[in-house]
Design an enzyme around this catalytic site. Structure first.
Site, PDB file in Angstrom:
ATOM      1  N   GLN A   1       0.832  -1.200   0.000  1.00 44.89           N
ATOM      2  CA  GLN A   1       0.000   0.000   0.000  1.00 44.89           C
ATOM      3  C   GLN A   1       0.872   1.258   0.000  1.00 44.89           C
ATOM      4  O   GLN A   1       0.362   2.360  -0.158  1.00 44.89           O
ATOM      5  CB  GLN A   1      -0.892   0.008   1.243  1.00 44.89           C
ATOM      6  CG  GLN A   1      -1.840  -1.178   1.327  1.00 44.89           C
ATOM      7  CD  GLN A   1      -2.567  -1.213   2.655  1.00 44.89           C
ATOM      8  OE1 GLN A   1      -3.462  -0.412   2.897  1.00 44.89           O
ATOM      9  NE2 GLN A   1      -2.181  -2.127   3.539  1.00 44.89           N
TER      10      GLN A   1
ATOM     11  N   VAL B   1       3.750   3.994  -1.182  1.00 43.19           N
ATOM     12  CA  VAL B   1       4.104   4.589  -2.469  1.00 43.19           C
ATOM     13  C   VAL B   1       5.614   4.798  -2.596  1.00 43.19           C
ATOM     14  O   VAL B   1       6.084   5.376  -3.574  1.00 43.19           O
ATOM     15  CB  VAL B   1       3.355   5.922  -2.686  1.00 43.19           C
ATOM     16  CG1 VAL B   1       1.858   5.675  -2.775  1.00 43.19           C
ATOM     17  CG2 VAL B   1       3.672   6.944  -1.601  1.00 43.19           C
TER      18      VAL B   1
ATOM     19  N   HIS C   1      -1.269   1.595  -4.524  1.00 42.92           N
ATOM     20  CA  HIS C   1      -1.663   2.998  -4.441  1.00 42.92           C
ATOM     21  C   HIS C   1      -0.774   3.940  -5.241  1.00 42.92           C
ATOM     22  O   HIS C   1      -0.803   5.144  -5.034  1.00 42.92           O
ATOM     23  CB  HIS C   1      -1.701   3.433  -2.969  1.00 42.92           C
ATOM     24  CG  HIS C   1      -2.741   2.706  -2.176  1.00 42.92           C
ATOM     25  ND1 HIS C   1      -2.690   2.589  -0.794  1.00 42.92           N
ATOM     26  CD2 HIS C   1      -3.863   2.042  -2.569  1.00 42.92           C
ATOM     27  CE1 HIS C   1      -3.742   1.886  -0.380  1.00 42.92           C
ATOM     28  NE2 HIS C   1      -4.457   1.543  -1.438  1.00 42.92           N
TER      29      HIS C   1
END
Length: 227
Positions: free
Chosen positions: A86, A88, A104
């Site tokens: 999840q 970045v 994400h």
């Protein structure tokens, strides 16, 4: 060969010094989430959004993978391993993991604000006037609130084939990532690593909770799995 899927959240990156976006008061670095992480916020104030992610990008370039990230790389020597994150950041890749799926988006990439297929690697600041090859403004390659999660179907397909699912540093309350556990096979072994677990061992079959921070809990589990 057993298939291992690793789902990682903010907890593993926090140990490298990356701030978790959402503070206890619900603000992201002093901003309401809709100001800096939504299409509406982007249309209202592109300069604010670009500045927010420029600061996050600068911070990322000054931190390093921790022992949790590094230990996960060892799994690839024995198992077919996919990391679904999840986060970045690129700390899994910098640690050496070869098969990483970013649910994400990625902070070190940007894309056209009009054509989501035009994606570019990006390590500098992103400014107004930085354009894609079709002359449209570039935006952070981040999945914002209210946007579709394009890699979700692929993540579901991968998770459904897992023999072992390892969940690290996530509350399992952020959807759709939290839903991935519902797609595992009935006999899949599940390990949940977090210093403050948000789920109970009797909630899912074959679930083991390791109440440790990632840099300790992951190392313990990987040592067990690779023998």
């Amino acid at each position: 060969m057993n298939k291992i899927v690793v789902l990682t959240g903010a907890g593993i990156s926090a140990e490298s010094g990356i701030k978790t976006f959402r503070d206890s008061d619900g603000l992201w670095e002093g901003h309401d989430v809709m100001e800096v992480a939504s299409p509406i916020g982007w249309e209202r104030n592109k300069s604010l959004v670009l500045d927010f992610y420029n600061k996050r990008r600068s911070q990322l370039l000054n931190v390093s993978p921790n022992e949790g990230h590094k230990a996960l790389v060892l799994l690839e020597k024995k198992y077919e391993t996919t990391i679904i994150t999840q986060n970045v950041d690129d700390l899994h890749e910098r640690a050496g993991s070869k098969n990483v799926l970013h649910l994400h988006g990625e902070l070190l990439k940007v894309r056209s604000s009009k054509n989501e297929n035009l994606i570019y690697d990006w390590t500098d600041d992103l400014n107004l006037g930085d354009l894609c090859k079709e002359n449209n403004q570039l935006r952070p390659h981040i999945v914002w609130f209210g946007e579709e999660v394009p890699m979700l179907d692929k993540a579901i397909e991968i998770t459904s084939k897992a023999d072992i699912l390892i969940i690290i540093g996530t509350s399992m309350r952020v959807y759709p990532a939290a839903s991935l556990i519902h797609f595992i096979k009935p006999k899949t072994l599940v390990y949940f690593i977090d210093p403050k677990p948000t789920i109970r061992e009797n909630l899912y079959p074959n679930l083991t909770i390791i109440a440790e921070k990632a840099s300790i809990g992951v190392v313990k589990l990987i040592t067990k799995l690779i023998g």
